[in-house]
Scaffold this motif. Sequence first.
Motif, PDB file in Angstrom:
ATOM      1  N   CYS A 103       0.812  -1.228   0.000  1.00 17.58           N
ATOM      2  CA  CYS A 103       0.000   0.000   0.000  1.00 17.58           C
ATOM      3  C   CYS A 103       0.843   1.275   0.000  1.00 17.58           C
ATOM      4  O   CYS A 103       0.296   2.367  -0.018  1.00 17.58           O
ATOM      5  CB  CYS A 103      -0.969  -0.006   1.179  1.00 17.58           C
ATOM      6  N   ASP A 104       2.160   1.136   0.041  1.00 20.39           N
ATOM      7  CA  ASP A 104       3.109   2.257   0.018  1.00 20.39           C
ATOM      8  C   ASP A 104       3.065   3.147   1.260  1.00 20.39           C
ATOM      9  O   ASP A 104       3.631   4.241   1.263  1.00 20.39           O
ATOM     10  CB  ASP A 104       2.950   3.117  -1.245  1.00 20.39           C
ATOM     11  N   ALA A 105       2.413   2.687   2.331  1.00 24.76           N
ATOM     12  CA  ALA A 105       2.439   3.443   3.584  1.00 24.76           C
ATOM     13  C   ALA A 105       3.849   3.379   4.170  1.00 24.76           C
ATOM     14  O   ALA A 105       4.550   2.372   4.031  1.00 24.76           O
ATOM     15  CB  ALA A 105       1.434   2.862   4.575  1.00 24.76           C
ATOM     16  N   VAL A 106       4.248   4.450   4.835  1.00 23.02           N
ATOM     17  CA  VAL A 106       5.545   4.469   5.506  1.00 23.02           C
ATOM     18  C   VAL A 106       5.327   4.036   6.953  1.00 23.02           C
ATOM     19  O   VAL A 106       4.517   4.627   7.661  1.00 23.02           O
ATOM     20  CB  VAL A 106       6.186   5.877   5.447  1.00 23.02           C
ATOM     21  N   ASN A 107       6.024   2.987   7.354  1.00 18.68           N
ATOM     22  CA  ASN A 107       5.892   2.422   8.704  1.00 18.68           C
ATOM     23  C   ASN A 107       7.168   2.666   9.496  1.00 18.68           C
ATOM     24  O   ASN A 107       8.264   2.533   8.953  1.00 18.68           O
ATOM     25  CB  ASN A 107       5.675   0.910   8.610  1.00 18.68           C
ATOM     26  N   ARG A 108       7.029   2.994  10.764  1.00 21.97           N
ATOM     27  CA  ARG A 108       8.189   3.099  11.646  1.00 21.97           C
ATOM     28  C   ARG A 108       8.301   1.778  12.396  1.00 21.97           C
ATOM     29  O   ARG A 108       7.390   1.378  13.118  1.00 21.97           O
ATOM     30  CB  ARG A 108       8.012   4.259  12.628  1.00 21.97           C
ATOM     31  N   VAL A 109       9.438   1.099  12.189  1.00 26.49           N
ATOM     32  CA  VAL A 109       9.644  -0.226  12.777  1.00 26.49           C
ATOM     33  C   VAL A 109      10.902  -0.180  13.640  1.00 26.49           C
ATOM     34  O   VAL A 109      11.959   0.236  13.168  1.00 26.49           O
ATOM     35  CB  VAL A 109       9.811  -1.301  11.673  1.00 26.49           C
ATOM     36  N   PRO A 110      10.801  -0.606  14.912  1.00 28.34           N
ATOM     37  CA  PRO A 110      12.010  -0.690  15.734  1.00 28.34           C
ATOM     38  C   PRO A 110      13.031  -1.619  15.070  1.00 28.34           C
ATOM     39  O   PRO A 110      12.674  -2.684  14.565  1.00 28.34           O
ATOM     40  CB  PRO A 110      11.517  -1.279  17.060  1.00 28.34           C
ATOM     41  N   THR A 111      14.270  -1.208  15.053  1.00 29.64           N
ATOM     42  CA  THR A 111      15.334  -1.957  14.376  1.00 29.64           C
ATOM     43  C   THR A 111      15.378  -3.413  14.826  1.00 29.64           C
ATOM     44  O   THR A 111      15.540  -4.320  14.007  1.00 29.64           O
ATOM     45  CB  THR A 111      16.697  -1.277  14.618  1.00 29.64           C
ATOM     46  N   GLU A 112      15.198  -3.653  16.119  1.00 27.22           N
ATOM     47  CA  GLU A 112      15.277  -5.020  16.626  1.00 27.22           C
ATOM     48  C   GLU A 112      14.107  -5.890  16.157  1.00 27.22           C
ATOM     49  O   GLU A 112      14.162  -7.108  16.241  1.00 27.22           O
ATOM     50  CB  GLU A 112      15.375  -5.037  18.154  1.00 27.22           C
ATOM     51  N   ARG A 113      13.044  -5.293  15.611  1.00 32.30           N
ATOM     52  CA  ARG A 113      11.889  -6.057  15.121  1.00 32.30           C
ATOM     53  C   ARG A 113      11.956  -6.353  13.627  1.00 32.30           C
ATOM     54  O   ARG A 113      11.104  -7.062  13.093  1.00 32.30           O
ATOM     55  CB  ARG A 113      10.596  -5.292  15.408  1.00 32.30           C
ATOM     56  N   LEU A 114      12.956  -5.831  12.931  1.00 34.24           N
ATOM     57  CA  LEU A 114      13.028  -6.013  11.480  1.00 34.24           C
ATOM     58  C   LEU A 114      12.992  -7.478  11.065  1.00 34.24           C
ATOM     59  O   LEU A 114      12.320  -7.836  10.110  1.00 34.24           O
ATOM     60  CB  LEU A 114      14.298  -5.366  10.911  1.00 34.24           C
TER      61      LEU A 114
END
Length: 145
Positions: free
Chosen positions: A10-21
Amino acid sequence: MSMHIVCPHCDAVNRVPTERLGQGPDCGRCHRALFAAKPVDVSAARFERYLSRNDTPLLVDFWAPWCGPCKMMAPAYEQAAAQLEPHFRLLKVNTEAEQMLGARYGIRSIPTLAIFRQGKEVQRQAGAMGAQAIVQWARNALAAR
């Protein structure tokens, strides 16, 4: 620390904690996987969104539908995506459909692989490669920076 990840659906920008990648994060908007272990076909507009908003390095395959070596490399590029995600986002740019992108980056032969980091091209390789060669080249290019 968090990273911005553009959703391939959907091209949304998500903020993801680095440790959860590496834990298979989902998109906050469409709830689908942010990493599908396959390359994302992009238009010029989508390419710009990834270039400007995605914090992971981009590995881009500039290709064309009439190109025999491009067709031969496509399965290897898909296999490489499964090995390189989530540390890379793999994109595919059809230079026939997106001629302006090909011209902008001076793509003279296809397939051409290019790595972008923080919006700038940092490495380029022309010619078809196998999956392991793609993975090794990408990891080496990133380690050299």
